[in-house]
Each structure stands twice: as structure tokens, then as C-alpha cells.
Design a protein around this motif. Structure first.
Motif, PDB file in Angstrom:
ATOM      1  N   ASN A  38     -37.234 -39.096 -14.513  1.00 35.11           N
ATOM      2  CA  ASN A  38     -36.234 -40.225 -14.554  1.00 35.11           C
ATOM      3  C   ASN A  38     -37.302 -41.642 -14.910  1.00 35.11           C
ATOM      4  O   ASN A  38     -38.168 -41.834 -14.981  1.00 35.11           O
ATOM      5  CB  ASN A  38     -35.744 -40.045 -12.997  1.00 35.11           C
ATOM      6  CG  ASN A  38     -36.041 -40.365 -11.797  1.00 35.11           C
ATOM      7  OD1 ASN A  38     -37.813 -40.080 -11.357  1.00 35.11           O
ATOM      8  ND2 ASN A  38     -36.409 -41.603 -10.599  1.00 35.11           N
ATOM      9  N   CYS A  39     -36.190 -42.428 -14.622  1.00 35.74           N
ATOM     10  CA  CYS A  39     -36.698 -44.074 -14.555  1.00 35.74           C
ATOM     11  C   CYS A  39     -37.117 -44.066 -13.173  1.00 35.74           C
ATOM     12  O   CYS A  39     -35.936 -44.185 -12.916  1.00 35.74           O
ATOM     13  CB  CYS A  39     -35.984 -44.576 -15.592  1.00 35.74           C
ATOM     14  SG  CYS A  39     -35.622 -46.840 -15.098  1.00 35.74           S
ATOM     15  N   GLU A  40     -37.830 -45.415 -12.410  1.00 29.55           N
ATOM     16  CA  GLU A  40     -38.172 -45.787 -11.974  1.00 29.55           C
ATOM     17  C   GLU A  40     -37.088 -46.615 -11.344  1.00 29.55           C
ATOM     18  O   GLU A  40     -37.189 -47.194 -10.352  1.00 29.55           O
ATOM     19  CB  GLU A  40     -39.538 -46.501 -11.307  1.00 29.55           C
ATOM     20  CG  GLU A  40     -40.873 -45.184 -11.341  1.00 29.55           C
ATOM     21  CD  GLU A  40     -42.709 -45.330 -10.969  1.00 29.55           C
ATOM     22  OE1 GLU A  40     -41.900 -45.985  -9.567  1.00 29.55           O
ATOM     23  OE2 GLU A  40     -43.020 -44.600 -11.433  1.00 29.55           O
ATOM     24  N   CYS A  41     -36.383 -46.999 -12.583  1.00 29.15           N
ATOM     25  CA  CYS A  41     -35.914 -48.745 -11.966  1.00 29.15           C
ATOM     26  C   CYS A  41     -34.400 -48.287 -11.212  1.00 29.15           C
ATOM     27  O   CYS A  41     -33.998 -48.271  -9.998  1.00 29.15           O
ATOM     28  CB  CYS A  41     -36.145 -49.412 -12.888  1.00 29.15           C
ATOM     29  SG  CYS A  41     -37.295 -50.736 -12.808  1.00 29.15           S
ATOM     30  N   CYS A  42     -33.642 -47.918 -12.417  1.00 30.20           N
ATOM     31  CA  CYS A  42     -32.006 -47.115 -12.725  1.00 30.20           C
ATOM     32  C   CYS A  42     -31.789 -45.796 -12.007  1.00 30.20           C
ATOM     33  O   CYS A  42     -31.074 -45.364 -12.405  1.00 30.20           O
ATOM     34  CB  CYS A  42     -32.101 -47.720 -13.848  1.00 30.20           C
ATOM     35  SG  CYS A  42     -32.175 -46.753 -15.667  1.00 30.20           S
ATOM     36  N   ASP A  43     -33.190 -44.611 -12.477  1.00 26.55           N
ATOM     37  CA  ASP A  43     -33.031 -43.711 -11.616  1.00 26.55           C
ATOM     38  C   ASP A  43     -31.948 -43.071 -12.599  1.00 26.55           C
ATOM     39  O   ASP A  43     -31.828 -41.545 -12.565  1.00 26.55           O
ATOM     40  CB  ASP A  43     -32.217 -43.030 -10.331  1.00 26.55           C
ATOM     41  CG  ASP A  43     -32.758 -41.612  -9.684  1.00 26.55           C
ATOM     42  OD1 ASP A  43     -33.566 -41.317 -10.430  1.00 26.55           O
ATOM     43  OD2 ASP A  43     -32.310 -41.791  -9.259  1.00 26.55           O
TER      44      ASP A  43
ATOM     45  N   PHE B 195     -40.558 -45.570 -17.118  1.00 26.68           N
ATOM     46  CA  PHE B 195     -38.826 -46.271 -17.014  1.00 26.68           C
ATOM     47  C   PHE B 195     -38.335 -46.015 -18.400  1.00 26.68           C
ATOM     48  O   PHE B 195     -38.605 -45.260 -18.989  1.00 26.68           O
ATOM     49  CB  PHE B 195     -39.597 -48.056 -17.018  1.00 26.68           C
ATOM     50  CG  PHE B 195     -40.282 -47.803 -15.630  1.00 26.68           C
ATOM     51  CD1 PHE B 195     -39.697 -48.848 -14.595  1.00 26.68           C
ATOM     52  CD2 PHE B 195     -41.518 -48.269 -15.779  1.00 26.68           C
ATOM     53  CE1 PHE B 195     -40.784 -48.903 -13.541  1.00 26.68           C
ATOM     54  CE2 PHE B 195     -42.295 -48.180 -14.946  1.00 26.68           C
ATOM     55  CZ  PHE B 195     -41.896 -48.436 -13.375  1.00 26.68           C
ATOM     56  N   CYS B 196     -37.094 -46.267 -18.563  1.00 27.13           N
ATOM     57  CA  CYS B 196     -35.675 -46.006 -19.646  1.00 27.13           C
ATOM     58  C   CYS B 196     -36.412 -47.605 -20.620  1.00 27.13           C
ATOM     59  O   CYS B 196     -36.935 -48.049 -19.455  1.00 27.13           O
ATOM     60  CB  CYS B 196     -34.496 -46.048 -18.949  1.00 27.13           C
ATOM     61  SG  CYS B 196     -33.625 -47.989 -18.580  1.00 27.13           S
ATOM     62  N   ALA B 197     -35.728 -46.861 -21.610  1.00 24.08           N
ATOM     63  CA  ALA B 197     -36.435 -48.171 -22.381  1.00 24.08           C
ATOM     64  C   ALA B 197     -35.428 -49.247 -22.098  1.00 24.08           C
ATOM     65  O   ALA B 197     -35.686 -49.891 -22.568  1.00 24.08           O
ATOM     66  CB  ALA B 197     -36.023 -47.478 -23.998  1.00 24.08           C
ATOM     67  N   ASP B 198     -34.005 -49.220 -21.778  1.00 23.48           N
ATOM     68  CA  ASP B 198     -33.205 -50.044 -21.542  1.00 23.48           C
ATOM     69  C   ASP B 198     -33.963 -51.260 -20.279  1.00 23.48           C
ATOM     70  O   ASP B 198     -33.888 -52.090 -20.472  1.00 23.48           O
ATOM     71  CB  ASP B 198     -32.274 -49.687 -21.303  1.00 23.48           C
ATOM     72  CG  ASP B 198     -31.041 -49.635 -22.002  1.00 23.48           C
ATOM     73  OD1 ASP B 198     -31.250 -49.303 -22.516  1.00 23.48           O
ATOM     74  OD2 ASP B 198     -30.235 -48.874 -22.050  1.00 23.48           O
ATOM     75  N   CYS B 199     -34.684 -50.972 -19.524  1.00 21.92           N
ATOM     76  CA  CYS B 199     -34.974 -51.457 -18.140  1.00 21.92           C
ATOM     77  C   CYS B 199     -36.506 -51.498 -18.750  1.00 21.92           C
ATOM     78  O   CYS B 199     -36.883 -53.128 -18.470  1.00 21.92           O
ATOM     79  CB  CYS B 199     -35.311 -50.846 -16.790  1.00 21.92           C
ATOM     80  SG  CYS B 199     -33.977 -49.974 -16.440  1.00 21.92           S
ATOM     81  N   ALA B 200     -37.314 -51.442 -19.644  1.00 22.54           N
ATOM     82  CA  ALA B 200     -38.198 -50.952 -19.987  1.00 22.54           C
ATOM     83  C   ALA B 200     -38.633 -52.130 -20.871  1.00 22.54           C
ATOM     84  O   ALA B 200     -39.165 -53.913 -20.805  1.00 22.54           O
ATOM     85  CB  ALA B 200     -39.367 -50.227 -20.443  1.00 22.54           C
TER      86      ALA B 200
HETATM   87 ZN   LIG Z   1     -33.800 -47.088 -16.008  1.00 27.41          ZN
END
Ligand SMILES: [Zn+2]
Ligand SMILES: [Zn+2]
Length: 86
Positions: free
Chosen positions: A7-12, A31-36
Motif C-alpha cells: 500500500n501507499c504510506e500516504c493514502c493507503d 507511495f502511489c504515483a499520485d502522492c509521489a
Molecule cells: Zn498515495
């Protein structure tokens, strides 16, 4: 060997091992690409390291070396560098 966190550490958001939207730093903060590309601007918020796309592990390799199922979420999220938790 990469743990391949799920999972993404920011948005799960779920980031399965075959996902091409997973971004990691040298310590494998994930992290996901959007958050990164968005709120993180390509930099890991934990270690200030560079975020690069996580290589995809093939199904054959996954069978021998399964991905991690341990979800890691950044405490307080990634909403602000000033510690805004909402
Ligand atoms: Zn994310
Ligand atoms: Zn990091």
C-alpha cells in the motif's frame, strides 16, 4: 530483495506487486504515483530520498518470493510538512 509493500504510506491505496504506479525510495518507503508526483514532489517524506518507480516482480518470481502483506502507513499522513493531521 524488495519487500513489495502492499500500500501507499500516504493514502493507503492498494499497490499490488504488479502495479506500475508504485514508487519507492532507497529504504523502500512506498507511495502511489499520485502522492509521489503530487504532494511529495518526488521526494520521500521519511528520509528525503529520491522516489523511483518500483520494478514489477513477475508472477513466476512472486510464486517463489511472495510480496509483503504488512501494510505501512505514515503516522499523521503526508498532508503537510508542518504536521497537519486534520
Ligand atoms: Zn498515495
Ligand atoms: Zn524513504
Amino acid at each position: 530483495m524488495l519487500a513489495l509493500r502492499p500500500n501507499c504510506e500516504c493514502c493507503d491505496r492498494d499497490l499490488p506487486p504488479e502495479s506500475r504506479d508504485a514508487m519507492i525510495c532507497t529504504f523502500e518507503c512506498t507511495f502511489c504515483a499520485d502522492c509521489a508526483a503530487g504532494i511529495l514532489s518526488g521526494t520521500c517524506p521519511n528520509c528525503a530520498g529520491e522516489l523511483v518507480r518500483r520494478p514489477v516482480r513477475t508472477a513466476a518470481s512472486l510464486a517463489r518470493h511472495p510480496a509483503s502483506t504488512t501494510r505501512v502507513v505514515k503516522a499523521g499522513g503526508c498532508g503537510s510538512q508542518t504536521g497537519l493531521t486534520g
